[in-house]
Motif scaffolding. Structure first.
Motif, PDB file in Angstrom:
ATOM      1  N   PRO B  58       0.790  -1.225   0.000  1.00  0.00           N
ATOM      2  CA  PRO B  58       0.000   0.000   0.000  1.00  0.00           C
ATOM      3  C   PRO B  58       0.816   1.265   0.000  1.00  0.00           C
ATOM      4  O   PRO B  58       0.395   2.236  -0.601  1.00  0.00           O
ATOM      5  N   ASP B  59       1.992   1.226   0.645  1.00  0.00           N
ATOM      6  CA  ASP B  59       2.769   2.455   0.651  1.00  0.00           C
ATOM      7  C   ASP B  59       2.958   2.954  -0.769  1.00  0.00           C
ATOM      8  O   ASP B  59       3.000   4.148  -1.027  1.00  0.00           O
ATOM      9  N   ALA B  60       3.084   1.997  -1.689  1.00  0.00           N
ATOM     10  CA  ALA B  60       3.265   2.387  -3.078  1.00  0.00           C
ATOM     11  C   ALA B  60       1.924   2.569  -3.787  1.00  0.00           C
ATOM     12  O   ALA B  60       1.719   3.523  -4.524  1.00  0.00           O
ATOM     13  N   ILE B  61       1.001   1.633  -3.533  1.00  0.00           N
ATOM     14  CA  ILE B  61      -0.208   1.608  -4.348  1.00  0.00           C
ATOM     15  C   ILE B  61      -1.351   2.411  -3.753  1.00  0.00           C
ATOM     16  O   ILE B  61      -1.906   3.295  -4.384  1.00  0.00           O
ATOM     17  N   TYR B  62      -1.715   2.059  -2.503  1.00  0.00           N
ATOM     18  CA  TYR B  62      -2.850   2.787  -1.916  1.00  0.00           C
ATOM     19  C   TYR B  62      -2.343   4.014  -1.202  1.00  0.00           C
ATOM     20  O   TYR B  62      -1.339   3.966  -0.514  1.00  0.00           O
ATOM     21  N   GLU B  63      -3.109   5.033  -1.314  1.00  0.00           N
ATOM     22  CA  GLU B  63      -2.840   6.196  -0.483  1.00  0.00           C
ATOM     23  C   GLU B  63      -4.030   6.290   0.462  1.00  0.00           C
ATOM     24  O   GLU B  63      -5.157   6.506   0.029  1.00  0.00           O
ATOM     25  N   LEU B  64      -3.812   6.073   1.768  1.00  0.00           N
ATOM     26  CA  LEU B  64      -4.947   6.106   2.692  1.00  0.00           C
ATOM     27  C   LEU B  64      -5.484   7.528   2.791  1.00  0.00           C
ATOM     28  O   LEU B  64      -4.723   8.477   2.956  1.00  0.00           O
ATOM     29  N   GLU B  65      -6.792   7.641   2.660  1.00  0.00           N
ATOM     30  CA  GLU B  65      -7.420   8.957   2.807  1.00  0.00           C
ATOM     31  C   GLU B  65      -7.407   9.344   4.278  1.00  0.00           C
ATOM     32  O   GLU B  65      -7.737   8.539   5.141  1.00  0.00           O
ATOM     33  N   LEU B 123     -12.757   1.877   1.010  1.00  0.00           N
ATOM     34  CA  LEU B 123     -11.357   1.487   0.831  1.00  0.00           C
ATOM     35  C   LEU B 123     -11.195   0.627  -0.421  1.00  0.00           C
ATOM     36  O   LEU B 123     -12.072  -0.174  -0.746  1.00  0.00           O
ATOM     37  N   PRO B 124     -10.064   0.786  -1.103  1.00  0.00           N
ATOM     38  CA  PRO B 124      -9.881   0.018  -2.344  1.00  0.00           C
ATOM     39  C   PRO B 124      -9.415  -1.415  -2.103  1.00  0.00           C
ATOM     40  O   PRO B 124      -9.099  -2.111  -3.066  1.00  0.00           O
ATOM     41  N   PHE B 125      -9.314  -1.862  -0.850  1.00  0.00           N
ATOM     42  CA  PHE B 125      -8.826  -3.228  -0.631  1.00  0.00           C
ATOM     43  C   PHE B 125      -9.723  -3.968   0.360  1.00  0.00           C
ATOM     44  O   PHE B 125     -10.411  -3.349   1.176  1.00  0.00           O
ATOM     45  N   GLY B 126      -9.731  -5.301   0.265  1.00  0.00           N
ATOM     46  CA  GLY B 126     -10.555  -6.128   1.150  1.00  0.00           C
ATOM     47  C   GLY B 126      -9.687  -6.919   2.111  1.00  0.00           C
ATOM     48  O   GLY B 126      -8.462  -6.971   1.962  1.00  0.00           O
ATOM     49  N   LEU B 127     -10.336  -7.604   3.073  1.00  0.00           N
ATOM     50  CA  LEU B 127      -9.628  -8.303   4.152  1.00  0.00           C
ATOM     51  C   LEU B 127      -8.533  -9.239   3.663  1.00  0.00           C
ATOM     52  O   LEU B 127      -7.431  -9.264   4.194  1.00  0.00           O
ATOM     53  N   THR B 128      -8.808 -10.007   2.614  1.00  0.00           N
ATOM     54  CA  THR B 128      -7.848 -11.048   2.232  1.00  0.00           C
ATOM     55  C   THR B 128      -6.968 -10.641   1.059  1.00  0.00           C
ATOM     56  O   THR B 128      -6.278 -11.484   0.493  1.00  0.00           O
ATOM     57  N   ASP B 129      -6.999  -9.380   0.682  1.00  0.00           N
ATOM     58  CA  ASP B 129      -6.218  -8.979  -0.495  1.00  0.00           C
ATOM     59  C   ASP B 129      -4.722  -9.199  -0.320  1.00  0.00           C
ATOM     60  O   ASP B 129      -4.059  -9.762  -1.174  1.00  0.00           O
ATOM     61  N   ILE B 195      -1.947   6.947  14.810  1.00  0.00           N
ATOM     62  CA  ILE B 195      -0.575   7.350  14.479  1.00  0.00           C
ATOM     63  C   ILE B 195       0.131   6.227  13.724  1.00  0.00           C
ATOM     64  O   ILE B 195       0.716   6.443  12.652  1.00  0.00           O
ATOM     65  N   ILE B 196       0.039   5.009  14.245  1.00  0.00           N
ATOM     66  CA  ILE B 196       0.788   3.911  13.635  1.00  0.00           C
ATOM     67  C   ILE B 196       0.257   3.581  12.249  1.00  0.00           C
ATOM     68  O   ILE B 196       1.011   3.357  11.299  1.00  0.00           O
ATOM     69  N   LEU B 197      -1.052   3.545  12.128  1.00  0.00           N
ATOM     70  CA  LEU B 197      -1.647   3.048  10.895  1.00  0.00           C
ATOM     71  C   LEU B 197      -1.705   4.109   9.797  1.00  0.00           C
ATOM     72  O   LEU B 197      -1.437   3.826   8.641  1.00  0.00           O
ATOM     73  N   TYR B 198      -2.076   5.326  10.175  1.00  0.00           N
ATOM     74  CA  TYR B 198      -2.336   6.329   9.148  1.00  0.00           C
ATOM     75  C   TYR B 198      -1.201   7.311   8.972  1.00  0.00           C
ATOM     76  O   TYR B 198      -0.989   7.836   7.891  1.00  0.00           O
ATOM     77  N   LEU B 199      -0.485   7.609  10.023  1.00  0.00           N
ATOM     78  CA  LEU B 199       0.499   8.684   9.927  1.00  0.00           C
ATOM     79  C   LEU B 199       1.904   8.163   9.665  1.00  0.00           C
ATOM     80  O   LEU B 199       2.693   8.806   8.997  1.00  0.00           O
ATOM     81  N   LEU B 200       2.241   6.979  10.181  1.00  0.00           N
ATOM     82  CA  LEU B 200       3.626   6.491  10.010  1.00  0.00           C
ATOM     83  C   LEU B 200       3.902   6.090   8.581  1.00  0.00           C
ATOM     84  O   LEU B 200       3.091   5.450   7.946  1.00  0.00           O
TER      85      LEU B 200
END
Ligand code: HEM
Ligand SMILES: [Cu+2]
Lengths: 552, 200
Positions: B58-65, B123-129, B195-200
């Motif tokens: 995701p760091d590359a592909i998804y950008e978390l809103e 979100l563009p991804f699901g649990l098992t992606d 902080i850990i999930l969205y900001l780091l």
């Protein structure tokens, strides 16, 4: 607005409980009843786990897999390990003796949260039955008590899921128990009783409960993730889906290394109660004993990765965990020398209780030495996953904890029942157990050093003879249960009456009648500030008069 | 000899035991929260290790809103404050006010859950992606479960405070205190998670 408080009917209904023998089969809130429920329930599981161990040893008398199919062997092995750890040792050294003794030791009438206490116990039988029944339904889990992925993800799912559920229930039970012990020891102490005057078992249980509360939840979380991997096909620990098995190992051992202290620290505490009584001497070095327990708690939390030396752990990590692990030898050694010093020059009566305690000291030193050896990376790489490891941990868990459980039963049986156990049968029990135990597990060091792997039903024929010796030892251990069972049942009905305090002990549980009344003490609890004051003159001021007269 | 009356006496003793130690139950709750916090600590450690050693897409592909989770953070922080007001109102013996603040707090908690659901759907991804997606849902889902339980607890406390003959009073405020402590705990965990999930 003024509101009047209605009478709390719920709490006063606590009083309506069955009495007499029946209460041992009921949802009782009495800590003594719950303690004995833990003990008996645990012992039944021990017999089941022992039968499974015998099956394993029968299979291993010949190098080929002839007694049972290989996947059944794996199921039996997994059940054996899981039952012995989660349904026998942990509940008994903590739940059984903790519940029975701690309220006495802090001078309370019950545990801090009696209802939570009952719930904690009643989680255990269903969890155990569920675990065992999975064997008959769709096949029990096969991946060993460690449930390492990817094996645990790829073997049949049903048994593994039942295994996870059962361990989660048992984990919940021990967390509830741990919270209860911490609250009881820290908050329910009788006014005037200082922490540094508590019997050593309180300290051991405080340390253990801290470990339980800090590490068990991590195991629970890990197993929840594992169950997602199995049921929902997520890939936390599944390398083929990008997951990472090493993370599982870290999280698992973050619980399971402290778990060995959850099994032996209470045993340390129990031995520290038993030795002074039967050698008529104060416990040597009380304060150092306390500090070493706390040292073990802290070190126990930071050494988990010594189980992962062969899992591709980077060198710096290996170095750190080798050093940290080796340090545990220091507080443990202190305790060992303190026990020996307690015995030294004492007026020892060689009864069954002290024989089992001395057996513990001997076995535990041997297990501890092989433990320090295993902490050294080059050695561990050589013997990892061989029978050397099996021998090492059985010296700790069997030679340590189980010996202490028996010692404690001999010591406290008069308290539980008001009857004496038969000493002759007790000594036969001890001899059979001690010889059988060493015959069974000592040769396994040799097997491991020579490369026999663990967890397999088939092995190189060169190991046949030594395995047969080991199986004979297991047979002796199985036999040793018979005199014990006979003794316990027979004495309950025909045993000599013990009187209130047959050992002339000074710890508080003996200063009431045997078996104790429901309210623990008739009248005020005695304030015992010197539980180990044997042979000390200031004794008479601390102990109530009735007791002194009793002693003459 | 065990008789019914001695058992009754024991029951009385037990009752007085908890009365002598009013902080005992709170102490038990704190120990429980320490245990609960360790579960989260295990999850966080797992997430951070995965992130450090596994190639996470995701760091590359998804950008978390960020807007929704930021809103969620605000919702929870405000709800901590409103719960605090409820406790203060109870101390001032203003029962009505206390009930109102409790209801507002529960509402904020439910708003958080709705907003989180909304985030899940967008979100563009699901649990098992992939591993990242799985850990993301495991962490936020486990926390969401806590919020759900907390909201239910608050509603129960509100119900008790409301019912005539009131089970929540200045003398008996343990349920309220317990729920408040739990709620602050859940909020605190969310801040770390954010902080850990969205900001780091
Ligand atoms: C009654 C005497 C006992 C005998 C004869 C016995 C024998 C065995 C044997 C042969 C194994 C298989 C080792 C392997 O293939 O890796 C084993 C494994 C194990 N035993 Fe025992 N055992 C006994 C008591 C206990 C006790 C009291 C415990 C308590 C903690 C215990 C815990 C374990 C564990 C954890 C394993 C590892 C299971 C696994 O690898 O999944 N055993 N035992
Ligand atoms: Cu270890």
């Amino acid at each position: 607005m003024s509101i009047s408080v209605p009478p709390n009917t719920e709490q006063s209904s606590k009083g309506i409980q069955p009495t007499g023998w029946l209460r041992y089969f009921s949802f009782s809130l009495d800590h003594k009843v719950i303690g004995l429920q833990y003990l008996v329930c645990g012992f039944i599981f021990y017999l089941i786990g022992g039968a499974l161990a015998s099956a394993i040893r029968i299979e291993l008398t010949s190098p080929i897999s002839d007694f049972m199919p290989r996947d059944v062997y794996n199921q039996v092995l997994t059940l054996h390990g899981t039952i012995m750890i989660f349904l026998w040792i942990v509940p008994v050294v903590n739940g059984a003796f903790g519940n029975y003794l701690i309220p006495f030791y802090v001078g309370a009438r019950d545990m801090a949260f009696p209802r939570l206490n009952a719930v904690a116990f009643w989680l255990i039988p269903p969890a155990g039955l569920m675990l065992i029944s999975s064997y008959f339904i769709n096949g029990a889990a096969q991946s060993g008590w460690t449930a390492y992925p990817p094996l645990s993800i790829t073997t049949p799912a049903a048994g593994q899921i039942v295994w996870i559920l059962s361990v989660l229930l048992l984990g919940g039970s021990s967390i509830f128990g741990g919270i209860n012990f911490i609250a009881t020891i820290l908050k329910l102490r009788r006014p005037g009783l200082k922490l540094m005057q508590l019997p050593m078992y309180c300290w051991a249980m405080l340390g253990t409960s801290i470990l339980v509360v800090l590490s068990t939840p991590v195991l629970a979380g890990t197993l929840i993730l594992l169950s997602f991997d199995i049921v929902a096909h997520t890939g936390f620990f599944n390398p083929s889906l990008g997951g990472n098995v090493i993370v599982y190992q870290h999280l698992f051992w973050f619980y399971s290394h402290p778990a060995v202290y959850i099994m032996v620290l209470p045993a340390f505490g129990l031995v520290s109660e038993i030795l002074p009584v039967h050698s008529r001497k104060p416990l040597f070095g009380y304060a150092t004993m306390v500090y070493s327990i706390m040292g073990i708690v802290v070190l126990g939390l930071v050494v988990w990765a010594h189980h992962m030396f062969t899992s591709g752990t980077p060198p710096w990590m290996r170095l750190f965990f080798t050093i940290a692990t080796s340090f545990i030898a220091v507080p443990t050694g202190i305790k060992f020398f303190n026990w020996v010093a307690t015995l030294w020059g004492g007026r020892i009566s060689l009864n069954s209780a002290i024989l089992f305690s001395c057996g513990f000291i001997v076995n535990f030193v041997l297990g501890g030495i092989t433990g320090v050896a295993l902490a050294q990376v080059p050695f561990d790489v050589h013997v990892h996953d061989t029978y050397f490891v099996v021998a090492h941990f059985h010296y700790i868990v069997y030679g340590g904890s189980v010996f202490v459980i028996f010692s404690s039963i001999y010591h406290w049986y008069p308290k539980f029942t008001g009857k004496m156990l038969d000493e002759k049968l007790g000594k036969i029990h001890f001899l059979l157990t001690f010889i059988g135990f060493n015959l069974c597990f000592a040769p396994q060091h040799w097997l491991g050093l020579n490369g026999m792997p663990r967890r397999v039903a088939e092995y190189d024929p060169q190991f046949t003879f030594v395995n047969q010796i080991s199986s004979v030892g297991a047979l002796l251990m199985a036999l040793s249960t018979l005199p014990f069972l006979w003794n316990v049942f027979h004495s309950a009905f025909r045993g000599e009456s013990s009187g209130d305090n047959p050992w002339q002990a000074l710890t508080p549980e003996w200063l009431t009648s045997s078996p104790p009344p429901v309210e623990n003490w008739v009248g005020e609890p005695p304030l015992v500030t010197k539980p180990y004051g044997y042979g000390q003159s200031q004794l008479s001021k601390e102990i109530p008069n009735s007791f002194i007269e009793d002693k003459k | 000899m065990t008789t019914i009356s001695s058992v009754d006496k024991k029951a009385e003793e037990l009752t007085s035991q908890t009365e002598e130690h009013p902080d005992l139950r709170l102490f038990g709750l704190v120990s429980f929260l320490v245990a609960d916090g360790m579960t989260f600590a295990g999850f966080f450690a797992a997430y951070l290790t995965f992130k450090a050693v596994n190639p996470l897409l995701p760091d590359a592909i998804y950008e978390l809103e960020l807007p929704l989770p930021t809103l969620n953070t605000i919702l929870l922080l405000v709800s901590s404050a409103t719960f605090h007001r409820a406790g203060k109102a109870l101390e001032a013996k203003e029962s009505e006010k206390c009930q109102r603040w409790l209801l507002i707090t529960a509402g904020l908690g439910i708003a958080f859950l709705v907003s989180q659901m909304f985030e899940y759907f967008t979100l563009p991804f699901g649990l098992t992606d992939n591993l990242y997606a799985s850990t993301f849902y495991a962490l936020t889902g486990f926390h969401g479960l806590h919020v759900t339980l907390g909201a239910i607890m608050i509603l129960i406390v509100w119900w008790q405070a409301r019912s005539p003959g009131g089970r929540i009073t200045t003398e008996n405020k343990f349920p309220l205190e317990a729920a408040e402590l739990y709620w602050h705990f859940v909020d605190g965990i969310w801040v770390i998670l954010f902080i850990i999930l969205y900001l780091l």
